[in-house]
Design an enzyme around this catalytic site. Structure first.
Site, short mmCIF file in Angstrom:
data_model
loop_
_atom_site.label_atom_id
_atom_site.label_comp_id
_atom_site.label_asym_id
_atom_site.label_seq_id
_atom_site.Cartn_x
_atom_site.Cartn_y
_atom_site.Cartn_z
N HIS A 1 26.47 -6.41 28.36
CA HIS A 1 27.87 -6.55 28.74
C HIS A 1 27.87 -7.75 29.69
O HIS A 1 27.45 -7.63 30.84
CB HIS A 1 28.36 -5.28 29.44
N HIS B 1 32.81 4.74 23.72
CA HIS B 1 32.64 5.58 24.91
C HIS B 1 33.15 6.96 24.55
O HIS B 1 34.34 7.13 24.28
CB HIS B 1 33.41 5.00 26.09
N ARG C 1 32.65 9.66 26.57
CA ARG C 1 33.04 10.28 27.85
C ARG C 1 32.36 11.60 28.19
O ARG C 1 32.59 12.13 29.26
CB ARG C 1 34.57 10.50 27.91
N ASP D 1 26.49 -1.18 30.05
CA ASP D 1 27.88 -1.52 29.72
C ASP D 1 28.82 -0.99 30.80
O ASP D 1 28.69 0.15 31.24
CB ASP D 1 28.26 -0.91 28.37
N ASN E 1 27.67 5.04 30.07
CA ASN E 1 28.38 5.18 31.35
C ASN E 1 29.15 6.50 31.44
O ASN E 1 30.34 6.55 31.68
CB ASN E 1 29.30 3.99 31.62
N ASP F 1 34.70 -0.76 21.04
CA ASP F 1 34.74 -0.51 22.49
C ASP F 1 35.75 0.61 22.80
O ASP F 1 36.44 0.57 23.82
CB ASP F 1 35.07 -1.78 23.28
N HIS G 1 41.20 6.86 27.99
CA HIS G 1 41.57 7.21 29.36
C HIS G 1 42.80 8.09 29.29
O HIS G 1 43.62 7.94 28.38
CB HIS G 1 41.91 5.95 30.18
N HIS H 1 29.75 0.50 19.36
CA HIS H 1 30.16 0.42 20.77
C HIS H 1 31.35 1.33 21.04
O HIS H 1 32.50 0.93 20.89
CB HIS H 1 30.52 -1.04 21.12
#
Lengths: 435, 312
Positions: free
Chosen positions: A186, A69, A71, A159, A101, A312, A316, A67
Site C-alpha cells: 500500500h 476487507h 472486517r 494495507d 487490518n 478494495d 463501513h 484485495h
C-alpha cells in the site's frame, strides 16, 4: 464445500484466456471439478445432473478479488466473513484475498486460522488471508512470515498502515523469499498525505478540504520498486490511482522488475468530482483523482501495465460514514459493482472480454499463486456466468454486503454476474431453475 | 419587463452559491439596517417569534456576538450552544444533533464548525435555514459580505478595484470567501504569503498569486491581512513568526506601495506585530473597526432575507 452438483453448462460464450479460448462451448461439472469441456451442444448431461442453457451469456473462470476487507475479527458490525463472501458471490467472485487490518491484526497463525475456519463455515467463496508485514502492522518488527504461510496466508501487506520504514520494507521483501510469500505494498508516503481527505488540487481548495497529493503515492511506489529491484524480489502494488504511478510501473516492468499492480474500479469509473458537496461515499484512500489520471488508468489496463482489477472492498457503517467529510472513514464497498463497472470498459472498447477476465481472474490467481483462473479440464469448478446484457439498478435494497457505503448506489448498469459456482457448489444464482 | 427579484436562498452556506445580484441585494439590505444600530432603542420587531440557534463548535468572540446582537436587534429569540456544552463532547454525531434540534422547531441555525462542509451536512438533515458562520478552511460568507460592505462604503464601489489579500490563504475561510466574493463583484484579487500557505489551484477560484507581498500590494485599493492560524497548522509551514513579520507582515513601508487612499483590513483577531504592525492596525487607513460594525448589519440582513423578507 458441499453439496456439489452435476451440472452441464451449455452453449455459453466460454472466455478462458489461460487456454486462449473465446467461443461458444459446454462445460460439464462433476464432483466439484471440471469434468470435460467441448463445443456448444456437444456434451451430454449425466442422468443425475442438471442442464442449463447459457445462450448469450459468458462462461468464465471464477473471478478472484485479491484485495478486500472482510472486517472479521473485530468489526463484525461492518462486515463478517459470511456477509462479505456472500457479497463476493453476488458479484461473481469465487475467491477473495482479505487484508490483515482486522482487530486483532492478522499477524499470526491464530487469526489466519480463524479467518479460514469462518470462511469454510460460510461456504460462499474461497478466502485467502493476507498476513501483516509487521507485528500488529506497527511498522517496527517483521511478523512471523513462516508461520503465516504455513497457516494459509498467501501474501503479506500492511494495507491501510503502510510501511514507512524503508529498511523494514527491504527486510520484508528479502525475508518473504524464504517463504514464497508475495509482498503487497500500500504505497503512501504518510508525511505527505497526513490529514488529507481528498485529492489535492483546485477542487479540494474550493471545498476547503485538505489535499492528498499524488506524489504521496508515487514517491512510495518508486521506493518500493527500487527496493524490489535491488533485492530481486517480486512486489505487488495495490490500488494505483495516478498517471505517474502507471508510468512508474510501466518503466519498472520494462527494466525487468518483478512488479505487478492493481487498480480498483472506482479509479477508472469516477473522478474527484464525485465528492460533490462533501459526499463521504466518495472518500477513500488513495483518493479519487482527475480525468487525466483516469485516462492513464485506461491505458495501463489496455497495455498490461496494470495486471489486476481488485475492489478494495471496504465496508463501513453509517457511524463511520454519515459524518463531516474530514471525520468520515476511508473506503467503499466494491464486490457487487466490479463486474458491471468493468463491463463499461468492455463496451467502450478499452478492454476485450478476454482482457477483462485476465484482470479479474487469471492474473490474480497467478499473482497470489492459488488455484483457479482457468477452465482447464480437471481443475476445481470455480466458474462465473456473466450476462453482458442484463440491466439492473444497484439500489440500497439490493446490496448484499452488510453496509451500503457505495458511490454507485442507484446507478444503472448493463452486465452482471448471474451465476457463481465454487468447487461445483452454487453460491449465487439469478438463473431460473438453478440455485 | 424585468421580473421582480426575490432573494432565492433558504440557506447561506457560502459565497459560492450566491450570484452578484444576490450579493448586491444583501449589501443593500445591510446598508439599510445600519441605521437601526445607531438608534437609542436598537430593536425592530421584524423577526419576533422566530427562533435562532447559534451552534458554535469552535471558539469565537466577534462572529458569535455579532450574530447574537443581530438576532436580538431583530427581536428573534436566540440561543447559544457551544462545543463544550453540546453533546458533541459526549460523542453525538452532527446528524443526530440536527435531528434533535429539528424536533424543537428552530427557524435558523447559525453554525460554526471545524469541519469543512458541516453546514451542508446540517442543511441536509434539518428543516430550518442554515447560516454558515465559518466551516473549517472552506467559507465564512458573512465575514466576506461584511468585508464587501466595508469596501463599498469606503470606495463607493467594488467593481474594478484591486484587492490584495496577504498571509495564510490556505487555512483561511475568509480568504476563500473573499476571493470568490470580490471576483464575482468585478474586483481583481491578488494573494501573497509564504508559498506553503498558498493552496493549490487557488487561481481557479479567481485569484492571482504573487511571489512577493510588494507585488500583490502594488497599486492596491484594499489591503487585507489574514491571521496566522496556528490552530490549523499541522506542520511547520514557515520558519518563525519573526521571519514572517519581516517578509510578509503589513507595515508602514509596504503600505506605501498601495494607492495613497488604500484601506487596510483584517478579519481579526489580529496577532499584532506579526501580520500587521501596531501603527498600521491603528492608523488612518485602517477600517478594521468599521468591519466589526458592519458585521452586525450584514448578519441582520441575512437573518431577514432567509426568513423571506422583502426589500425595505
Amino acid at each position: 464445500m458441499s453439496p456439489t452438483e452435476t451440472l452441464l453448462l451449455q452453449n455459453g460464450r466460454v472466455i478462458d484466456p489461460a487456454n486462449q479460448i473465446d467461443g461458444p462451448g459446454d462445460i460439464l461439472i462433476e464432483n466439484g471439478r471440471i469434468k470435460t469441456t467441448g463445443d456448444a451442444y456437444s456434451l451430454q448431461c449425466p442422468e443425475n445432473g442438471k442442464t442449463v442453457d447459457l445462450q448469450g451469456k459468458w462462461l468464465v473462470p471464477g473471478l478472484i478479488d485479491m484485495h478486500v476487507h472482510l472486517r472479521e475479527p473485530g468489526e463484525e458490525y461492518k462486515e463478517t466473513i459470511a456477509s462479505g463472501t456472500k457479497a463476493a458471490a453476488a458479484g461473481g467472485f469465487t475467491a477473495v484475498a482479505c487484508m490483515p487490518n482486522t482487530n486483532p491484526v492478522n499477524d499470526c497463525q491464530a487469526v489466519t486460522a480463524l479467518i479460514l475456519s469462518k470462511a469454510r463455515e460460510a461456504g460462499f467463496a474461497r478466502v485467502y488471508p493476507v498476513g501483516a508485514i509487521s507485528k500488529n502492522s506497527a511498522g517496527t518488527e517483521l511478523a512471523e512470515f513462516g508461520e503465516l504461510k504455513q497457516s494459509g496466508a498467501v501474501a503479506v501487506s500492511d494495507d491501510g498502515r503502510p510501511v514507512a520504514n524503508s529498511q523494514l520494507m527491504r527486510r520484508a521483501l528479502e525475508y518473504s523469499g524464504n517463504h514464497d510469500l508475495l509482498v503487497i505494498s500500500h504505497s503512501e508516503e504518510m508525511s505527505l498525505s497526513k490529514n488529507g481527505v481528498m485529492n489535492e488540487g483546485a477542487l479540494a481548495t474550493r471545498l476547503g478540504l485538505r489535499g492528498i497529493p499524488r506524489v504521496a503515492e508515487e514517491i512510495m511506489i518508486y521506493r518500493d520498486l527500487s527496493l524490489a529491484q535491488y533485492v530481486r524480489r517480486p512486489i505487488h502494488i495495490a490500488h494505483i490511482s495516478t498517471r505517474e504511478s502507471v508510468a512508474l510501473i510501466r518503466r519498472a516492468k520494462e527494466q525487468g522488475c518483478m512488479v505487478t499492480a492493481e487498480t480498483a474500479p472506482h479509479y477508472f469509473s469516477l473522478t474527484e468530482k464525485a465528492v460533490g458537496q462533501y459526499d463521504t461515499k466518495a472518500k477513500m484512500n488513495p483518493p479519487l483523482r482527475t480525468q487525466d489520471d483516469r485516462e492513464a488508468i485506461f491505458e495501463g489496463l489496455k497495455d498490461g501495465t496494470i495486471d489486476v482489477i481488485a475492489t478494495d472492498h471496504a465496508p463501513h457503517s453509517p457511524r463511520e460514514k454519515e459524518l463531516e467529510f474530514d471525520q468520515a472513514a476511508n473506503g467503499i464497498i466494491g464486490l457487487e459493482t466490479a463486474v458491471p463497472l468493468t463491463m463499461n470498459l468492455v463496451r467502450d472498447n478499452i478492454l476485450s472480454p478476454s482482457g477483462m477476465i485476465e484482470l479479474l481472474s487469471l492474473q490474480p490467481a497467478r499473482i497470489i499463486g492459488v488455484e483457479g483462473g482457468s477452465l482447464s479440464i480437471g481443475s476445481a469448478a470455480d466458474i462465473t456466468v456473466i450476462d453482458p446484457d442484463k440491466q439492473f439498478i444497484y439500489t440500497k435494497e439490493r446490496v448484499v454486503s452488510k453496509n451500503t457505503n457505495s458511490p454507485f448506489l442507484d446507478w444503472e448498469f448493463t452486465g452482471k454476474a448471474v451465476l457463481t459456482i465454487v468447487g461445483g457448489k452454487i453460491t449465487f444464482s439469478e438463473i431460473e431453475g438453478i440455485g | 419587463m424585468e421580473e421582480q427579484y426575490r432573494f432565492p436562498h433558504k440557506h447561506i452556506l457560502g459565497i459560492e452559491e450566491l450570484s452578484s445580484q444576490d450579493i448586491t441585494f444583501i449589501l443593500n439590505a445591510a446598508a439599510s439596517f445600519q441605521e437601526i444600530s445607531r438608534r437609542p432603542i436598537k430593536k425592530v420587531p421584524t423577526l419576533r417569534g422566530k427562533t435562532v440557534i447559534h451552534l458554535f463548535f469552535e471558539p469565537s468572540t466577534r462572529t458569535r456576538l455579532s450574530f447574537e446582537i443581530a438576532a436580538k436587534r431583530m427581536s428573534a429569540d436566540s440561543f447559544n450552544i457551544s462545543a463544550s456544552t453540546s453533546s458533541a463532547t459526549k460523542g453525538e454525531s452532527l446528524i443526530d444533533t440536527a435531528r434533535n434540534l429539528t424536533s424543537m422547531n428552530p427557524d435558523i441555525i447559525v453554525i460554526r464548525h471545524s469541519s469543512s462542509g458541516s453546514p451542508h451536512l446540517l442543511a441536509e438533515h434539518i428543516g430550518a435555514s442554515v447560516i454558515n458562520a465559518g466551516d473549517g478552511t472552506h467559507e465564512h460568507p458573512s465575514q466576506s459580505l461584511l468585508d464587501m460592505l466595508t469596501v463599498r462604503e469606503h470606495k463607493g464601489k467594488i467593481q474594478g478595484l484591486k484587492i490584495a489579500i496577504i498571509g495564510d490563504i490556505i487555512h483561511s475561510r475568509v480568504a476563500h470567501s473573499n476571493i470568490l466574493g470580490f471576483t464575482k463583484m468585478g474586483a481583481r484579487v491578488f494573494v501573497s504569503g509564504p508559498a506553503t500557505l498558498i493552496p493549490q489551484g487557488v487561481e481557479e477560484m479567481g485569484a492571482t498569486v504573487c511571489s512577493t507581498v510588494e507585488e500583490a500590494i502594488d497599486d492596491a485599493d484594499v489591503v487585507m491581512a489574514l491571521r496566522i492560524q496556528k490552530e490549523r497548522q499541522f506542520d511547520p509551514l514557515f520558519p518563525s513568526l519573526r521571519e514572517y513579520a519581516s517578509f510578509f507582515g503589513i507595515n508602514k513601508n509596504r503600505i506605501k506601495k498601495a494607492k495613497p487612499d488604500a484601506i487596510i483590513m483584517h478579519p481579526g483577531p489580529i496577532n499584532r506585530g506579526v501580520e500587521m504592525t501596531f501603527d498600521v492596525a491603528d492608523g488612518e487607513q485602517s477600517v478594521i473597526l468599521d468591519q466589526v460594525t458592519n458585521g452586525v448589519a450584514v448578519r441582520m440582513a441575512l437573518l431577514y432575507l432567509i426568513m423571506g423578507g422583502e426589500e425595505r
